[in-house]
Design a protein around this motif. Structure first.
Motif, PDB file in Angstrom:
ATOM      1  N   LYS A 162      21.759  35.696  42.665  1.00 19.48           N
ATOM      2  CA  LYS A 162      23.168  36.049  43.317  1.00 19.48           C
ATOM      3  C   LYS A 162      24.242  35.368  42.365  1.00 19.48           C
ATOM      4  N   GLN A 163      24.116  34.159  41.776  1.00 19.05           N
ATOM      5  CA  GLN A 163      25.181  33.765  40.899  1.00 19.05           C
ATOM      6  C   GLN A 163      25.242  34.690  39.851  1.00 19.05           C
ATOM      7  N   LEU A 164      24.247  34.910  39.269  1.00 23.34           N
ATOM      8  CA  LEU A 164      24.311  35.881  37.976  1.00 23.34           C
ATOM      9  C   LEU A 164      25.112  37.326  38.460  1.00 23.34           C
ATOM     10  N   SER A 165      24.709  37.835  39.547  1.00 23.73           N
ATOM     11  CA  SER A 165      25.377  39.110  39.909  1.00 23.73           C
ATOM     12  C   SER A 165      27.034  39.116  40.126  1.00 23.73           C
ATOM     13  N   ASN A 166      27.333  37.771  40.969  1.00 24.70           N
ATOM     14  CA  ASN A 166      28.663  37.465  41.013  1.00 24.70           C
ATOM     15  C   ASN A 166      29.589  37.433  40.040  1.00 24.70           C
ATOM     16  N   LYS A 167      28.826  36.525  39.016  1.00 23.48           N
ATOM     17  CA  LYS A 167      29.556  36.326  37.770  1.00 23.48           C
ATOM     18  C   LYS A 167      29.792  37.616  36.856  1.00 23.48           C
ATOM     19  N   PHE A 168      28.996  38.543  36.914  1.00 31.79           N
ATOM     20  CA  PHE A 168      28.583  39.774  36.449  1.00 31.79           C
ATOM     21  C   PHE A 168      29.944  40.640  36.795  1.00 31.79           C
ATOM     22  N   TYR A 169      29.845  40.607  38.136  1.00 35.54           N
ATOM     23  CA  TYR A 169      30.997  41.630  38.594  1.00 35.54           C
ATOM     24  C   TYR A 169      32.278  41.041  38.539  1.00 35.54           C
ATOM     25  N   ASN A 170      32.333  39.795  38.618  1.00 40.59           N
ATOM     26  CA  ASN A 170      33.791  39.097  38.370  1.00 40.59           C
ATOM     27  C   ASN A 170      34.393  39.468  37.134  1.00 40.59           C
ATOM     28  N   ILE A 171      33.346  39.474  36.161  1.00 35.70           N
ATOM     29  CA  ILE A 171      33.935  39.972  34.687  1.00 35.70           C
ATOM     30  C   ILE A 171      33.745  41.152  34.031  1.00 35.70           C
ATOM     31  N   SER A 172      33.152  42.083  34.542  1.00 33.02           N
ATOM     32  CA  SER A 172      32.721  43.207  34.185  1.00 33.02           C
ATOM     33  C   SER A 172      34.076  44.385  33.942  1.00 33.02           C
ATOM     34  N   ASP A 173      34.963  44.082  34.620  1.00 28.32           N
ATOM     35  CA  ASP A 173      36.132  44.844  34.329  1.00 28.32           C
ATOM     36  C   ASP A 173      37.029  44.349  33.156  1.00 28.32           C
ATOM     37  N   THR A 174      36.606  43.045  32.865  1.00 25.32           N
ATOM     38  CA  THR A 174      37.719  42.379  31.721  1.00 25.32           C
ATOM     39  C   THR A 174      37.229  42.380  30.390  1.00 25.32           C
ATOM     40  N   SER A 175      35.636  42.264  30.543  1.00 24.36           N
ATOM     41  CA  SER A 175      34.925  41.800  29.340  1.00 24.36           C
ATOM     42  C   SER A 175      33.599  42.503  29.260  1.00 24.36           C
TER      43      SER A 175
ATOM     44  N   TYR B 240      28.718  51.016  31.858  1.00 21.18           N
ATOM     45  CA  TYR B 240      29.074  52.253  31.020  1.00 21.18           C
ATOM     46  C   TYR B 240      29.742  53.356  31.969  1.00 21.18           C
ATOM     47  N   PRO B 241      30.883  52.933  32.811  1.00 19.86           N
ATOM     48  CA  PRO B 241      31.547  54.064  33.541  1.00 19.86           C
ATOM     49  C   PRO B 241      31.734  55.245  32.865  1.00 19.86           C
TER      50      PRO B 241
END
Length: 568
Positions: free
Chosen positions: A39-52, A87-88
């Protein structure tokens, strides 16, 4: 070796060391991240996926590594899914990762997986306008959802399939499916914000379906409820868009323009997808046309063409926009633009024909294809004469005609070959016989009494149609015949002259051919249903073996049976 060569090689060595060090360092960071829970990994992934992208990729890799280390199939699937979201703009790469998610989870009998991945894959194809493929994946997901009685994903499936049925003009069926999805989502309204959003999204699609079915009063009543419930939420803009379209149908063009223009404000437009924008531009254009403002109408119709060039996502009514553009430039005597948009219309017609099974003749009658082609040739000749490029234009025309002729010849020859094979199949009355002279004992290396027992068992197997059972293996059949798979496959190879797989699939195909010829009910089945009846796991595998055995595809065989009204 000179000093410059020494310096060069030292640089190479240092560069390789830096690369290896960088890789090792990255791997060490990923290892340290695996100490976080999923859950922590998933949250951190989505928090940063748009910026880095790079940092998000490290979290996705850590997620996958942790899942593999724990041999957690569900989380491995989710790890691949996280990778796909990086890869949107690369649909093919996204599909590769989602296919990996499906592959690892398809046999785990989980209520959510692989349904979630099938739905998402279908959505990606749907968004691209590849509706036939999207439908295949929606139906796959629905099958899994029904197996686990997952009402949530059954509702999602109903919603998605309804969208496609609406595009095929099946409004009654689409309304029924939207209402089923809506009934389920209504029970979840108080559970969370996402459930409320899902309900409103389905509600606005139901309104859109009523609009397309020209049931404007019902559409307006439902849409008014949607406007009230969605007050202050982002989804409200879809109800405002519907409101504008309803005003257009009621010939209140100014009010239609005001409602739709509000939806297209800069702070709101980012929330709209291509098909929403196409709807908005189409009805803005039609509303301006209703007010006799042709220039403004054409401006919005051109916006539709710009979107259409980025995606194959088209709706049937966009054809009217092209016809209006062509008529507009014809009235101006602008042959260049007239020709350009005729070509755009012809191209989009080809997209319609490839994506939709059920296309009514109504739109084609507005501007029939033969007339368009004739007009195109006339315009090409006029433009070439005016610009002294007659020879160039004639070469292009000859090339196009040549391609058409070659395509026609290839199509004719293929149909001729298929027709011959069809007639041969219809003449085949005698059941394929597998009886062979019994080889000597030393030739097969199995005791005569064992051979006899297996052959008797195979006769029963064929006459009782056990071969129709899905997932049939040599081990399963050997167990039924009280022998082992080695003896069984050896006997089949000697006496049936085929491998086990070839033997089973031939029996299945022969069965379907016989039923299609003698049972009119089978002629109304889909290819997928015929495949299931014969014991195949997929329509693709069934079609492949049918073609391999007969030289024609099952769809062609069924079509010929129906068109000839053959009575065996």
């Amino acid at each position: 070796m000179g000093k410059y060569q020494v310096f060069f090689y030292l640089c190479i060595i240092l560069l390789c060391q830096n690369l290896l060090y960088g890789q090792d360092k990255k791997s060490t960071i990923i290892d340290s991240l695996t100490k976080l829970d999923f859950k922590q990994l998933s949250n951190k992934f989505y928090n940063i996926s748009d910026t880095s992208h790079d940092k998000a990729d490290m979290y996705a890799k850590a997620y996958l590594r942790k899942a593999r280390n724990n041999n957690n199939i569900v989380e491995i699937g989710m790890g691949y899914f996280l990778k796909s979201t990086l890869y949107p703009n690369d649909i093919e790469k996204r599909i590769v990762f989602i296919d990996s998610s499906i592959h690892v989870t398809k046999n785990i009998n989980h209520p959510k997986f692989p349904v979630f991945f099938y739905m998402h894959k279908g959505y990606l194809y749907h968004k691209q306008g590849r509706f036939t493929i999207a439908l295949d994946h929606y139906l796959e997901g629905l099958t899994y959802a029904k197996e686990t009685n997952n009402l949530h994903y059954i509702a999602i499936s109903n919603h998605n399939i309804a969208l496609l049925k609406r595009k095929f003009g099946k409004y009654k069926e689409a309304k029924s499916l939207f209402k089923k999805a809506l009934a389920y989502r209504k029970t979840k309204l108080d559970k969370g914000p996402n459930d409320s959003l899902s309900y409103l999204v389905t509600l606005t699609e139901l309104v859109n379906t009523y609009i397309q079915n020209k049931d404007i009063d019902s559409a307006q009543n439902i849409n008014n409820d949607g406007l009230r419930i969605s007050e202050g939420k982002k989804v409200m803009r879809f109800f405002k868009l519907n409101e504008g379209i309803i005003y257009y149908h009621k010939q209140k063009y100014t009010r239609a323009i005001n409602s739709i223009t509000e939806v297209l404000q800069p702070e709101k437009i980012s929330y709209l997808e291509n098909h929403d924008l196409i709807d908005a531009y189409l009805f803005l254009g039609k509303s301006y046309a209703g007010l006799s403002n042709k220039e403004e109408a054409i401006r919005y119709y051109k916006k539709i063409d710009s979107l259409a060039q980025k995606s194959d996502y088209l709706i049937q009514e966009t054809r009217l926009a092209y016809l209006d553009i062509i008529a507009y430039y014809k009235s101006l005597g602008d042959k260049n633009n007239q020709l350009y948009y005729i070509n755009r219309l012809l191209y989009n017609d080809s997209i319609f024909n490839s994506n939709y099974r059920y296309i009514t003749d109504k739109l084609n009658k507005d501007y029939e294809v033969p007339i368009l082609i004739e007009e195109k040739e006339k315009l090409i000749n006029e433009l070439d004469t005016r610009n002294d490029r007659l020879n160039y234009g004639l070469l292009i025309l000859i090339f196009i005609i040549g391609i058409i002729i070659i395509s026609f010849i290839i199509h004719y020859q293929k149909n001729k070959k298929y027709k011959i094979r069809f007639e041969e199949l219809m003449k085949e009355k005698k059941k394929e016989s597998f009886k062979e002279i019994i080889p000597k004992k030393e030739e097969i290396g199995i005791a005569d009494e064992v051979v006899e027992m297996i052959l008797i068992g195979l006769d029963t197997f064929e006459s009782d149609k056990w071969f129709l059972k899905p997932n049939l293996t040599s081990g399963v059949l050997a167990s039924k015949l009280k022998t082992n798979s080695k003896y069984l496959t050896k006997v089949i190879k000697f006496y049936r002259k085929k491998s086990f797989t070839h033997y089973i699939n031939d029996l299945r195909v022969n069965y379907i051919i016989k039923e299609l010829k003698t049972n009119s009910k089978f002629q109304n089945y889909t290819i997928k249903a015929l495949a299931a009846e014969a014991g195949f796991n997929s329509a693709e595998v069934f079609s492949k073996f049918f073609y391999k055995k007969t030289g024609i595809y099952p769809s062609y065989f069924v079509k010929q049976l129906q068109s000839h009204k053959v009575n065996p």
